[in-house]
Write a protein that holds these residues in place. Structure first.
Motif, PDB file in Angstrom:
ATOM      1  N   GLY A 301       0.748  -1.058   0.020  1.00  0.00           N
ATOM      2  CA  GLY A 301       0.013   0.017  -0.121  1.00  0.00           C
ATOM      3  C   GLY A 301       0.817   1.198   0.115  1.00  0.00           C
ATOM      4  O   GLY A 301       0.334   2.377  -0.722  1.00  0.00           O
ATOM      5  N   GLN A 302       1.871   1.140   0.496  1.00  0.00           N
ATOM      6  CA  GLN A 302       2.779   2.318   0.652  1.00  0.00           C
ATOM      7  C   GLN A 302       3.122   2.948  -0.655  1.00  0.00           C
ATOM      8  O   GLN A 302       2.968   4.157  -0.902  1.00  0.00           O
ATOM      9  CB  GLN A 302       4.077   2.213   1.717  1.00  0.00           C
ATOM     10  N   TYR A 305       0.036   4.396  -2.146  1.00  0.00           N
ATOM     11  CA  TYR A 305      -0.286   5.549  -1.647  1.00  0.00           C
ATOM     12  C   TYR A 305       0.525   6.713  -2.053  1.00  0.00           C
ATOM     13  O   TYR A 305      -0.124   7.862  -2.566  1.00  0.00           O
ATOM     14  CB  TYR A 305      -0.196   5.301  -0.075  1.00  0.00           C
ATOM     15  N   HIS A 437       2.547   4.946   7.839  1.00  0.00           N
ATOM     16  CA  HIS A 437       1.900   3.780   7.122  1.00  0.00           C
ATOM     17  C   HIS A 437       1.624   2.719   8.238  1.00  0.00           C
ATOM     18  O   HIS A 437       0.450   2.492   8.251  1.00  0.00           O
ATOM     19  CB  HIS A 437       2.633   3.557   5.878  1.00  0.00           C
ATOM     20  N   ALA A 438       2.636   2.306   8.771  1.00  0.00           N
ATOM     21  CA  ALA A 438       2.400   1.074   9.731  1.00  0.00           C
ATOM     22  C   ALA A 438       3.558   1.135  10.659  1.00  0.00           C
ATOM     23  O   ALA A 438       4.785   0.658  10.401  1.00  0.00           O
ATOM     24  CB  ALA A 438       2.171  -0.112   9.084  1.00  0.00           C
ATOM     25  N   ARG A 578      -0.499  -8.810   0.834  1.00  0.00           N
ATOM     26  CA  ARG A 578       0.731  -9.383   0.895  1.00  0.00           C
ATOM     27  C   ARG A 578       0.429 -10.744   1.839  1.00  0.00           C
ATOM     28  O   ARG A 578      -0.057 -10.582   2.645  1.00  0.00           O
ATOM     29  CB  ARG A 578       1.908  -8.424   1.606  1.00  0.00           C
ATOM     30  N   LYS A 583      -1.160 -10.308   8.056  1.00  0.00           N
ATOM     31  CA  LYS A 583      -2.261  -9.982   7.113  1.00  0.00           C
ATOM     32  C   LYS A 583      -3.339 -11.129   7.476  1.00  0.00           C
ATOM     33  O   LYS A 583      -4.498 -11.298   7.137  1.00  0.00           O
ATOM     34  CB  LYS A 583      -1.953 -10.019   5.727  1.00  0.00           C
ATOM     35  N   GLU A 674      -4.143  -3.892  11.090  1.00  0.00           N
ATOM     36  CA  GLU A 674      -4.261  -3.391   9.629  1.00  0.00           C
ATOM     37  C   GLU A 674      -4.215  -1.891   9.898  1.00  0.00           C
ATOM     38  O   GLU A 674      -5.204  -1.288  10.536  1.00  0.00           O
ATOM     39  CB  GLU A 674      -5.293  -3.524   8.653  1.00  0.00           C
ATOM     40  N   ALA A 675      -3.037  -1.219   9.614  1.00  0.00           N
ATOM     41  CA  ALA A 675      -2.865   0.124   9.962  1.00  0.00           C
ATOM     42  C   ALA A 675      -3.921   0.870   9.283  1.00  0.00           C
ATOM     43  O   ALA A 675      -4.608   1.761   9.901  1.00  0.00           O
ATOM     44  CB  ALA A 675      -1.489   0.677   9.583  1.00  0.00           C
ATOM     45  N   PHE A 676      -4.081   0.783   8.086  1.00  0.00           N
ATOM     46  CA  PHE A 676      -5.143   1.494   7.376  1.00  0.00           C
ATOM     47  C   PHE A 676      -6.043   0.449   6.500  1.00  0.00           C
ATOM     48  O   PHE A 676      -6.902   0.062   7.113  1.00  0.00           O
ATOM     49  CB  PHE A 676      -4.833   2.820   6.570  1.00  0.00           C
ATOM     50  N   GLY A 677      -5.457   0.172   5.324  1.00  0.00           N
ATOM     51  CA  GLY A 677      -6.060  -0.701   4.682  1.00  0.00           C
ATOM     52  C   GLY A 677      -6.615  -0.150   3.439  1.00  0.00           C
ATOM     53  O   GLY A 677      -7.786  -0.019   3.291  1.00  0.00           O
TER      54      GLY A 677
HETATM   55  C1  LCN Z   1       0.695   0.188   5.097  1.00  0.00           C
HETATM   56  C2  LCN Z   1      -0.285  -0.571   5.448  1.00  0.00           C
HETATM   57  O1  LCN Z   1       0.422  -1.673   6.419  1.00  0.00           O
HETATM   58  C3  LCN Z   1      -1.608  -0.375   5.195  1.00  0.00           C
HETATM   59  O2  LCN Z   1      -2.389  -0.438   6.429  1.00  0.00           O
HETATM   60  C4  LCN Z   1      -1.745   1.134   4.753  1.00  0.00           C
HETATM   61  O3  LCN Z   1      -2.924   0.980   4.216  1.00  0.00           O
HETATM   62  C5  LCN Z   1      -0.826   1.508   3.671  1.00  0.00           C
HETATM   63  O4  LCN Z   1       0.377   1.322   4.201  1.00  0.00           O
HETATM   64  C6  LCN Z   1      -0.676   2.752   3.101  1.00  0.00           C
HETATM   65  O5  LCN Z   1      -0.626   3.903   4.071  1.00  0.00           O
END
Ligand code: LCN
Ligand code: UDP
Length: 803
Positions: A301-302, A305, A437-438, A578, A583, A674-677
């Motif tokens: 995701g990073q 993003y 991000h996380a 991933r 996860k 999950e930091a964001f998702g």
């Molecule tokens: C890292 C993560 O683990 C996700 O939860 C986020 O959505 C992603 O970065 C984007 O910030």
């Protein structure tokens, strides 16, 4: 021995009197904790044990007592007879510490350092010898700090109020500083806003009056070149507006601030200052590229993003520059690592233009060995630490050369990028923004306490040291959700977890970060609306991909897939992530395997990792691959589960979500945390009902039972029941699926867009730039402290990691 109690102000008198009155009952429970024979008890252990204890004593007074309240608020306890230590969190980001001497029946409040020291003693036998204590609180004494938990994450609003209030009241100090600030802006030798003719606030006021009189008489659509001959001699330079109407408006805002500043006007005015033209975004680890990278180790995701962010920011920057009447092209560089062994990606190219932008690129700088040779292979994000200092030095040179000057803002990403951003911002004297991000600390249980045991694989000590340095060095921090900063009523926030912790034998943090500082701001990312749009928008659909998707989903096993769906008519339960432990894809497969009713109701489609262990270079992923096979064998899932070890490009992923929505499926995100998702908002934007973990971002993204569903990954059986019941209900009540789908789409459209994001970030950058300008001299102490921490701790830790 009598009951001696010393209770500090935060512990209520009721606890005192409860303990006095019910000492046997109370201390029996505490004995019970000790008798469990476990050194460390988590929040959930404390609750579960208390409940079962009370169940066995039906007439117990405990459940409604003050002791129960304290225990319910305890995040953890340390049990070593005769002592019981509790870390109590009565509300968001508020902590106090208690210890009970269970034999002597004594309770007292203790300082955090003592709690941490006791914790250390349990793991390394530290007998009270000297330990380095990290404490950043003394440096923040003079700075404004918020008080209310609900203000957390709205730092810029608070700062504006503070700036427009106190600062402007003190002997015209604010006016003077604002004037100084307006005279520093330049772009490649061109002075902007004000020149040296404006020598004082008094002169500025006069100049504003004269300009207003003059501009009021001119055609309102005219531009700077038509009025420059009059405005420049009285002290003005370009940057006030594209048209005279806009220039007047901007000047009016400034005149209003000088008259009587208020937060809204200040934000509007600062938001217009032309000061961000060149941006550096740091993201060293993983494979950072525009194709074929998602799903490779440490690459998720990073990357998505940042690429979406760059496109949105460049557009917003261009728009703002245009509105201020300047002819300057904005430029953004994403600085990442150059990897010669690029595995079919472009990660071996030095410079790569970013699609969808005009002047933005990825700039790649290599990692080097101790002797200066370029490191050719991928390096895990847990092992990058020894490379970062030379990477930062090289990146700095390349950046400045490529941009033709220093950037106006540096944005760090993840622990490594944030550390490099701190080094660069310090060297180049530029505003720094961090995005985590996380943060790994809360993802791995006791990653701090047992850092030594984890050292070989994870090097958490170096990472957490880097985090502390970077979060304290940053001018401002962006988070995707509230709970990323400060958690929830009953759960600790990711940043909050850095407030106090210990790395036994290394150092003890008593004040690492204060989440009440106004540097924190919540700005959530979006889902790219060009790619993730509702399945109902048939005109935009990518029908050409459908044959390929059919083949992917319903095809036969081959070297990158396992399982073949026997009953094609069933709806699909889809997940994509991933293949990391956190996860929890294997958790989902196990719940599915064990639930007859879910297996009856839907097929499971998993896109994650590789199907063949030898195709993976990541240790954690290899373990997960083996577990996937084991579970598929154990539960004989090959006819109901299709596992694809492929990485889909964005457009394919977008159409796949819709393909599954066409078949009335659902998306599930089963992560332990999950930091964001991003997948959650992508699936929602496509119109798929989503079931996502309640640990982390999805808790805030989804309104439970309205725009999707929360699931608790610690109770898999219940999740399987929830999912089966959903599919059953949709069979009988097709409108139900559609209701959830519509609400999910609306939720994303209203809250998670890149336009909103870019607008906020560009405003914030200016306000924090101003804040940095006015407070800079006062921050020297913090900077020096962090430099020392970097030099004496981080470097030593990093040097020990093989390079
Ligand atoms: C890292 C993560 O683990 C996700 O939860 C986020 O959505 C992603 O970065 C984007 O910030
Ligand atoms: N993704 C993708 N193809 C894949 C696997 C993942 O496009 O094969 C994308 C997914 O659509 C999302 C991102 O990778 O945009 C994963 O981000 P998320 O925030 O869900 O998780 P992270 O990997 O950052 O922890």
């Amino acid at each position: 021995m009598g009951l001696e109690i010393w209770i500090a102000s935060m512990i209520t008198e009721e606890l005192e009197s409860y303990l006095e009155a019910h000492r046997d009952e109370a201390f029996l429970l505490l004995h019970h904790y000790l008798n469990l024979g476990r050194l460390f008890l988590l929040h959930s252990d404390l609750q579960d044990e208390m409940e079962s204890f009370c169940d066995q004593q039906p007439r117990s007074t405990l459940p409604g007592s003050e002791l129960a309240t304290v225990i319910r608020a305890s995040q953890e306890a340390i049990a070593n007879a005769p002592w019981l230590y509790f870390a109590v969190r009565p509300g968001v980001a508020h902590w106090y510490y208690l210890r009970f001497h269970v034999e002597q029946r004594v309770v007292e409040e203790i300082p955090v350092a003592e709690f941490l020291a006791f914790k250390e003693r349990q793991v390394d036998g530290n007998d009270g010898g000297w330990t380095l204590e990290i404490d950043l609180q003394p440096f923040n004494r003079e700075f404004p700090r918020m008080q209310q938990a609900r203000s957390i994450g709205r730092g810029v609003e608070f700062l504006n109020r503070h700036l427009s209030g106190r600062m402007f009241q003190s002997l015209q100090e604010g006016d003077r500083r604002l004037l100084g600030f307006l005279r520093v802006h330049q772009h490649q030798g061109q002075q902007l806003m004000l020149n040296q003719r404006i020598s004082s606030v008094k002169v500025l006021r006069q100049a504003l009056r004269r300009a207003e009189e003059y501009l009021a008489e001119q055609p309102q659509e005219a531009s700077w070149t038509q009025v420059e001959g009059v405005l420049q001699p009285i002290g003005f330079e370009p940057g006030w507006g594209r048209t005279i109407a806009r220039m007047r408006d901007t000047m009016q805002l400034l005149a209003d601030i000088l008259e009587a500043p208020d937060p809204v006007t200040l934000e509007r005015f600062l938001g217009r200052i032309p000061m961000i033209f060149r941006l550096a975004i740091l993201s060293p680890h993983g494979y950072f590229g525009q194709a074929n990278v998602l799903g490779l180790p440490d690459t998720g995701g990073q990357v998505v993003y940042i690429l979406d962010q760059v496109r949105a920011l460049e557009k917003e920057m261009r728009q703002r520059i245009f509105e201020q009447g300047l002819d300057i092209e904005p430029c953004i560089l994403v600085v990442t690592r150059l990897i010669p062994e690029a595995r079919g990606t472009t990660c071996d190219q030095r410079l790569e233009p970013i699609v969808g932008t005009e002047h933005s690129s990825i700039l790649r700088v290599p990692f080097r060995s101790a002797t200066g040779e370029v490191v050719r292979h991928w390096i895990s994000r847990f092992e990058v630490w020894p490379y970062l200092e030379s990477f930062a030095a090289e990146a700095s040179r390349e950046l400045v050369a490529e941009l033709g000057g220093r950037p106006d803002l540096i944005v760090g990403n993840y622990s490594d990028g944030n550390l490099v951003a701190s080094l660069l911002a310090n060297e180049l004297k530029v505003t720094q923004c961090n995005i985590a991000h996380a943060l790994e600390k809360t993802k791995y249980l006791y990653s701090d306490l047992y850092w030594r045991e984890n050292e070989e694989q994870y090097h958490f000590a170096a990472q957490f040291t880097a985090d502390l340095i970077a979060m304290n060095a940053a001018d401002f921090i962006i988070t995707s959700t509230y709970q990323e900063i400060a958690g929830r009523k009953d759960g600790v926030g990711q940043y909050e977890s850095y407030q106090s912790f210990t790395l036994p034998g290394l150092y003890r943090v008593v004040n690492g970060i204060d989440v009440f500082e106004p540097k924190f701001n919540i700005i959530s990312p979006g889902a790219d609306s060009e790619v993730y749009f509702p399945y109902t928008e048939t005109g935009r659909r990518l029908g050409v991909l459908h044959e390929e998707l059919e083949q992917l989903v319903f095809g036969s096993p081959d070297e990158s897939s396992r399982g073949e769906l026997a009953e094609r008519d069933k709806p699909l339960l889809f997940t994509m992530a991933r293949l990391d432990h956190i996860k929890n894809i294997t958790g989902l497969v196990e719940w599915y395997g064990q639930s007859e009713s879910l297996r009856d109701a839907a097929n499971l489609l998993v896109i994650a990792g590789h199907v063949q262990t030898e195709h993976s270079s990541d240790r954690e992923e290899q373990e997960q691959i083996a577990r996937m096979h084991e579970l598929m064998d154990r539960y004989q899932l090959d006819g109901q589960l299709r596992w694809l070890g492929v990485h889909l490009d964005k457009s394919m992923a977008g159409e796949l979500y819709r393909f599954i929505a066409d078949r009335r499926g659902a998306f599930v995100q089963p992560a332990l945390f999950e930091a964001f998702g991003l997948t959650v908002i992508e699936a929602m934007a496509s119109g798929l009902p989503v079931f996502a973990t309640l640990y982390g971002g999805p808790l805030e993204i989804i309104e439970d039972n309205v725009s999707g569903f929360h699931i608790d990954p610690n109770h898999g059986e219940q999740v399987a029941r929830q999912l089966a019941a959903f599919f059953k209900r949709c069979r009988h009540e097709p409108d139900y699926w559609e209701d959830i789908s519509r609400s999910a789409i609306a939720r994303v459209e209203n809250h998670y867009t890149w336009e909103l994001y870019a607008e906020r970030l560009m405003t914030l950058s200016r306000i924090y730039g101003f804040w940095r300008y006015v407070t800079d001299p006062e921050r020297t102490e913090t900077r020096r402290y962090l430099e020392m921490f970097y030099g004496l701790q981080f470097r030593t830790l990093a040097e020990k990691i093989p390079r």
